[in-house]
Write an enzyme that holds these catalytic residues in place. Sequence first.
Site, PDB file in Angstrom:
ATOM      1  CG  ASN A   9      -1.720   1.215   1.422  1.00 44.31           C
ATOM      2  OD1 ASN A   9      -1.805   2.047   0.533  1.00 44.31           O
ATOM      3  ND2 ASN A   9      -2.334   1.352   2.600  1.00 44.31           N
ATOM      4  CD  GLU A 100      -2.890   5.481   6.726  1.00 43.67           C
ATOM      5  OE1 GLU A 100      -2.905   5.523   5.487  1.00 43.67           O
ATOM      6  OE2 GLU A 100      -1.945   4.993   7.378  1.00 43.67           O
ATOM      7  CD  GLU A 170      -3.452  -2.631   7.405  1.00 43.62           C
ATOM      8  OE1 GLU A 170      -2.346  -2.866   6.926  1.00 43.62           O
ATOM      9  OE2 GLU A 170      -4.080  -1.594   7.175  1.00 43.62           O
ATOM     10  N   GLY A 176       2.380   2.207  10.793  1.00 43.39           N
ATOM     11  CA  GLY A 176       3.325   3.309  10.622  1.00 43.39           C
ATOM     12  C   GLY A 176       4.004   3.739  11.908  1.00 43.39           C
ATOM     13  CB  SER A 216       5.217  -1.739  12.095  1.00 40.47           C
ATOM     14  OG  SER A 216       4.787  -0.404  12.301  1.00 40.47           O
TER      15      SER A 216
HETATM   16  P1  PGA Z   1       2.852   0.231   7.695  1.00 40.10           P
HETATM   17  O1  PGA Z   1       1.404   0.436   7.056  1.00 40.10           O
HETATM   18  O2  PGA Z   1       3.402  -1.061   7.119  1.00 40.10           O
HETATM   19  O3  PGA Z   1       3.635   1.422   7.248  1.00 40.10           O
HETATM   20  O4  PGA Z   1       2.677   0.155   9.165  1.00 40.10           O
HETATM   21  C1  PGA Z   1       0.559  -0.661   6.881  1.00 40.10           C
HETATM   22  C2  PGA Z   1      -0.724  -0.190   6.269  1.00 40.10           C
HETATM   23  O5  PGA Z   1      -1.158   0.918   6.577  1.00 40.10           O
HETATM   24  O6  PGA Z   1      -1.340  -0.905   5.468  1.00 40.10           O
END
Ligand code: PGA
Length: 255
Positions: A9, A100, A170, A176, A216
């Site tokens: 993504n 998000e 998630e 993130g 992450s």
């Molecule tokens: P990240 O994001 O790997 O940067 O934590 C995962 C996501 O939002 O799908």
Amino acid sequence: MRKKIVAGNWKMNMEYTAGVSLFSEVINMVRDEVRGDQEVVVCPPSIFLHSLGVLAAQQQNVNIGGQNCHQKESGAYTGEISAAMIKSVAAEYVILGHSERRQYFGETNELLAEKTNVSLKAGLKPIFCIGETLEERNSGAHFDIISAQLAEGVFHLDAESFANVVLAYEPVWAIGTGVTASPEQAQEIHAFIRKQIEERYGDAVAANTTILYGGSCNPKNAPELFAQADIDGGLIGGASLKSRDFTDIVKVFNS
Ligand code: PGA
């Protein structure tokens, strides 16, 4: 048996030339790595989908997807992109309900059920994201939150339609942040999700549903996460922006 998927993504990152280079590198690097039951999916900003779709067509088991779509099939919705438009540029998937989108754009389970319907109607496979916030986990509400996201977002589908849905767990606190769910924490929720699917659709559908982990995920922690019985791959944010990191995660399936 269910598919194993590593999906990237890109979120609102990369400009066109860099995006095409990154995707070309990924295709070259995973060429001999993706076996029959495995798939690599890259979800770039929608404006790049057409170009990347042309490249993806050259490589079996590498596909592209959108990051969102509008809930209506078409019409006077200036600035929006429909599921059918995404499908028309050779995309196979669309991420729906990313935290998000839920957090910054107010997307509710009810709205996401509509987006799921238009996506499936257009022939796209939703990668439907669910997961709890830190407060919800700390208060012990995480199982209820996930149940509600499933019940209100996708469990209205009949079994035939649901077979085209990929789920992504998630935990919002892991996205993130550099904080990953431990393999045990992730497996506990993935097993719970599969049980919910079993109760709604039966054993066979539950066994065939791909459930990804996201938050992450990186080449270091992916081996232990992907080794869990109910984790069928990952939805990768930050690490999908570096071809080496992303493809190292893809390679975990065969290591
Ligand atoms: P990240 O994001 O790997 O940067 O934590 C995962 C996501 O939002 O799908």
